[in-house]
Design a protein around this motif. Structure first.
Motif: not given
Length: 144
Positions: A85, A88, A93, A105, A108, A120-122, A132
């Motif tokens: 994470p 990112l 962020r 989180v 990522a 971007y996937e978190a 997600d």
């Protein structure tokens, strides 16, 4: 009346079912295998799953955990590369810190789509619930 984008996006993400089933290499169409071998030569720890009508292949390459979604006809739909994470983009962020304060989180990743765009996937968690969320590099919530 306009609905707020963030809650609407989150609601939509929660309604998309994630059904994947492991498959053997013999069950993967030749065109999907050929695309994978052509784009990711030297990949290690390869495993395949059927996700809807498409195939998702998980693998390691150059020390990174990755996956790719490939259609039965061999079209590469997206490639995902895991990251921490902290890696990112700063804008992502910042959005997470502002709009997901009560969430943790977890994982990522960066996702390169077939059209060359990157999102971007978190994975955000609160209690036993997780989801997600996709973001553009400038921190906006992106469509799935």
């Amino acid at each position: 009346m306009t609905l707020p984008l963030l809650p609407l996006s989150a609601a939509l993400l929660l309604t998309v079912p994630a059904f994947a089933q492991k498959v053997t290499l013999a069950q993967v169409p030749a065109a999907a295998k050929a695309t994978f071998q052509g784009k990711f030569a030297g990949a290690k720890s390869v495993s395949w799953e059927k996700e809807g009508v498409d195939y998702e292949v998980g693998f390691k390459q150059a020390g990174k955990e990755m996956s790719a979604v490939i259609t039965p006809t061999g079209q590469l739909k997206e490639t995902e590369t895991d990251m921490s994470p902290a890696q990112l983009p700063a804008a992502v962020r910042a959005t997470l810190a502002r709009d997901y304060k009560t969430y943790t989180v977890g994982e990522a990743a960066s996702i390169v789509r077939a059209d060359g765009s990157t999102v971007y996937e978190a994975e955000v968690r609160r209690g036993s619930k997780k989801q997600d969320v996709l973001f553009t590099a400038d921190g906006r919530v992106a469509p799935r």
